[in-house]
Enzyme design. Structure first.
Site, PDB file in Angstrom:
ATOM      1  CE1 TYR A   1     -12.763  30.418  -4.419  1.00 34.23           C
ATOM      2  CE2 TYR A   1     -14.473  28.957  -5.504  1.00 34.23           C
ATOM      3  CZ  TYR A   1     -12.901  29.515  -5.073  1.00 34.23           C
ATOM      4  OH  TYR A   1     -11.869  28.991  -4.727  1.00 34.23           O
TER       5      TYR A   1
ATOM      6  CB  THR B   1      -9.343  24.569  -6.193  1.00 37.70           C
ATOM      7  OG1 THR B   1      -9.035  25.194  -5.215  1.00 37.70           O
ATOM      8  CG2 THR B   1     -10.375  23.298  -5.535  1.00 37.70           C
TER       9      THR B   1
ATOM     10  CG  HIS C   1     -12.405  22.367   2.620  1.00 38.53           C
ATOM     11  ND1 HIS C   1     -11.752  21.775   1.467  1.00 38.53           N
ATOM     12  CD2 HIS C   1     -13.789  22.743   1.377  1.00 38.53           C
ATOM     13  CE1 HIS C   1     -12.510  22.205   0.473  1.00 38.53           C
ATOM     14  NE2 HIS C   1     -13.372  23.005   0.891  1.00 38.53           N
TER      15      HIS C   1
END
Length: 823
Positions: free
Chosen positions: A589, A602, A473
């Site tokens: 979230y 993001t 990630h």
């Protein structure tokens, strides 16, 4: 041994007669071709750098300006207003190219024209950046576009009409703005109001006001200063502190997975599928290197930042004791392959030519047919990447810093990507719902040692030809890998194809040398570390429940008839499902992107709002008329859409507070408000996966060419991770994760006596969702375990939450009385 001799270009031995020096012509040929290929890439990058640097200008436009200036001089018109004459007088006197007055005049006009051209490019870029800073279009109602937005759209199209390359807009994208502290604090308090009682809210309000008045002004100044200096005031800190400094295992906690097309089958031949897919991946990498991929454009006119795509290939995460490092190479000509406990190095090129799909199929088949056993310690070696980062860093330093271990590790870390050949078969069977969950579990963590979790992504191939990805990630977010995957699957299905027997088209070249086995010398001490990392990873994997399902009653087609955003519709359904599941609301979230800004990644949308909780409570009470419920729903949906737009336009809450917290740490300033905000757990973490970013085929003509999206592990130990993809007009895929060990998400456990089960080596009260669809549960006492077939087990954890989501979606659809398709 013929191929071994081709591996080195020079060989020599010392003899009594002197040095016997020999050359390998074949190897020298490959060295020569490799050098030619490398220089071609350098020239292409230089050319692209020039074209990108002058966008929206071009060499043709420069020539037009020069010809216009020269032509005007022949008409005795001085368009330079005397500047050409000034330039001519400043040119040095003497012999050479400046000898004649005509040459000096032409050179002066060329210099003037170049200056005008460069000034025009600068003006156009700054104008485009100013236009892209306007985000009013996002807040206008659908179908009610203002005149200002229409004029803005025409200007953006005009300035970006020439065919752009991938990175053409990077310098024209605006910087992410730093929100005002007062606005962030106000939005934060608004987001936590439905989660706190009056006393708790009053306490938080006092902390926030104290922070805003005393501490925040100083921190904000440093943040504004960084925003002026850096390309993005968030992204570098986000990458370092959220990802690279994390010391917990990447597996489940950070890495995510992506599924294959699930409703069609191209071939059952494992090696053939890999041949086409990997050929398509390297074609994509070639387009990426040459910047031939079109930038993603919102509404077809607003460019998204492309910087995350730079590290898609040839990238690995290198462990460190305190922080990891992302290592990226400009090029890599091989992939690392894992099969039955062995590691291989497979070359992707023959000389300067990319191997064709049929050649790649042959090479993978050679690996599959290789009968050699793993070397001592080799089979579970990749478990080091699945365990703790500190342990991996220490082992890497102690056992992989020299000799053959270093060479083999470099072959993996310097590979374009990692390929895992599994012996199991997984595929989604619509008649067996559990099949999708088992497929997702295999992609999420496998058996904890058959994935290299440090690579930018691992391509996973099952025995039946089904594929998937496990992605790291830190280097990029999911839409980036989704862009690659969409291209690859489309190319595989519609451009490469297979024979009737399921093999790649064409005949392979049998003269190609086979893939190379990587050689290891792993001592007993290292094997003990590997086993320890494996046990940590296995306990983590065994604790994760994953429930994936396809929701068939409706998709975005029906949702649009409700006159609301599909994302808002699903998010409100998630709030309703969570309240029914847990009897309370939680901090939620939802990931949104900020790629309309340079180097944006993001932002968080806090989906649990006062409006959504009011709607959920009214639904649960069952005493309100449908008209009132629809009004409450529309208010909640409108609020959610507005928050999503604020997050996308740089007015979010959490990234700003995160950066303020880091500045406070750098300055040694204590802030109770920030400490409490940053410690709040996200018990419901959600993300929507884009269905289509590039149009490789017409989805109306090929409705079954659908991927199921992907998923991730739960963010909080006592929470849920939910990923969803609105895959078409009539279907939605959900991926829900939780932990069996959570006291919050578990429902019922059987009471067992120690003598009723066998010891599985798991912690107390844990469960395993295994390949056979069984659940292994524990009670008190070591060894008190039994296995229960899922068909006789009550839904729990993620599966129970999934059932609540199904019902919530159906209940919302019933509010609007829109007919649904049969499930």
């Amino acid at each position: 041994m013929a191929e071994a001799h081709q591996a080195v270009a020079f060989q020599f031995t010392v003899t009594p007669e002197g040095v016997d020096f020999r050359l390998s012509r074949e190897a020298l040929k490959h060295v020569y071709l490799s050098g030619i290929n490398s220089w071609k890439k350098r020239l292409i990058r230089i050319k692209n750098g020039i074209l990108r640097g002058v966008y929206p200008g071009s060499p043709t436009s420069w020539l037009v300006v020069v010809m216009a200036t020269v032509g005007s001089s022949f008409c005795n018109v001085d368009v330079s207003l005397g500047l050409v004459g000034c330039i001519q007088r400043c040119l040095p006197q003497g012999c050479g190219p400046y000898q004649t007055p005509q040459t000096r005049a032409l050179l002066s006009m060329a210099i003037f024209s170049t200056g005008v051209w460069v000034t025009g490019i600068f003006f156009f870029r700054q104008t485009l950046k100013l236009l892209l800073s306007y985000h009013g279009w996002m807040f206008e109602m659908h179908g009610k576009t203002s005149n200002l937005t229409r004029i803005w759209a025409m200007c953006v199209r005009l300035l970006s009409s020439r065919h752009p390359m991938l990175y053409s807009f990077q310098t024209s994208l605006p910087k992410l703005p730093v929100p005002r502290v007062s606005a962030t604090i106000q939005r934060y308090l608004e987001s936590v109001r439905p989660l706190l009682d009056d006393e708790e809210y009053y306490r938080m309000e006092m902390l926030a006001k104290e922070f805003q008045n005393k501490t925040a002004p100083r921190l904000q100044k440093y943040l504004v200063l960084k925003s002026w200096w850096a390309s993005n005031y968030v992204s570098d800190w986000w990458e370092e502190y959220i990802y690279l400094r994390g010391r917990s295992p990447l597996m489940v906690n950070s890495n995510y997975y992506v599924m294959d097309l699930v409703l069609i089958k191209n071939t059952d031949v494992q090696a053939a599928r890999l041949g086409n897919i990997i050929h398509a991946m390297i074609m994509y990498r070639r387009k990426l290197d040459r910047e031939e991929i079109k930038p993603v454009m919102a509404l077809g006119i607003v460019p998204m930042c492309s910087y995350q795509m730079e590290r898609m290939f040839n990238t690995t995460r290198v462990p460190g004791k305190e922080t990891d490092v992302l290592q990226h190479l400009s090029d890599s000509r091989h992939v690392a392959v894992y099969h039955k406990g062995r590691f291989f190095k497979l070359w992707l090129y023959e000389g300067s030519c990319l191997l064709k799909p049929q050649d790649l199929e042959m090479q993978f088949q050679r690996i599959l047919d290789d009968p050699s056993p793993p070397q001592p310690g080799e089979e579970k070696l990749a478990a080091l990447t699945a365990g703790g980062r500190v342990e991996w860093a220490q082992a890497r330093q102690a056992f992989f810093s020299s000799g053959k271990n270093k060479a083999a590790l470099e072959a993996i870390e310097r590979a374009a990507f990692f390929v895992a050949l599994d012996e199991e078969s997984y595929r989604y069977d619509p008649e067996d719902e559990a099949s999708l969950s088992l497929y997702g579990k295999a992609l999420l963590h496998g058996n904890c040692y058959n994935r290299w979790f440090d690579k930018s992504f691992t391509l996973i191939s099952f025995k039946n030809g089904q594929l998937g990805l496990n992605a790291e990630h830190a280097w990029a977010d999911a839409p980036i890998i989704g862009h690659l995957w969409e291209f690859v699957l489309g190319t595989d299905s519609f451009h490469l194809g297979y024979t009737e027997t399921g093999h790649c088209l064409g005949k392979p070249n049998p003269a190609l040398p086979p893939p190379t086995r990587l050689q290891w010398d792993i001592p007993k001490q290292c094997q003990a570390v590997i086993e320890s990392s494996y046990q940590v990873a296995k306990a983590l994997a065994d604790d994760v429940e994953l429930y994936c399902f396809q929701f068939l009653p409706f998709g975005k087609g029906l949702i649009k008839k409700c006159r609301t955003s599909p994302d808002a519709f699903v998010q409100i359904a998630l709030q309703l499902a969570h309240f029914r599941d847990r009897g309370k609301f939680c901090l939620t979230y939802e990931a949104s992107m900020t790629r309309m800004f340079r180097e944006g990644r993001t932002e968080t949308v806090r989906s649990c709002t006062s409006e959504s909780t009011a709607f959920v409570q009214a639904m649960v009470e069952k005493s309100h008329a449908k008209a009132d419920l629809r009004d409450l729903f529309q208010k909640a949906a409108k609020k959610h859409q507005n928050m999503y737009r604020l997050a996308m336009t740089g007015a979010g809450i959490d990234r700003h507070l995160f950066c303020l917290y880091l500045v406070s740490k750098y300055l040694g300033v204590s802030s109770p408000f920030l400490a409490e905000v940053l410690s709040e757990p996200w018990r419901l973490s959600t993300s929507q996966i884009p269905q289509s970013q590039i149009r490789m085929f017409d989805p109306e003509q090929h409705p079954n060419h659908l991927g199921a999206g992907g998923g991730f592990g739960p963010v909080a130990d006592d929470g849920y991770g939910v990923s969803y993809m609105i895959a078409g007009e009539n279907t939605i895929f959900f991926h829900i994760s939780s932990k069996f060990s959570s006291s919050e998400t578990v429902s019922l456990r059987p009471q067992l006596r120690p003598e009723e089960g066998c010891h599985l080596g798991l912690p107390r009260n844990t469960g395993v969702f295994g390949r056979g669809g069984v659940l292994a549960c524990g009670d008190s006492g070591v060894g008190a375990y039994m296995t229960v077939h899922l068909s006789s087990w009550l839904p729990q954890n993620a599966q129970r939450f999934g059932n609540h989501i199904r019902q919530a979606l159906l209940d919302l659809a019933d509010l609007f009385q829109v007919p649904k398709t049969d499930s």
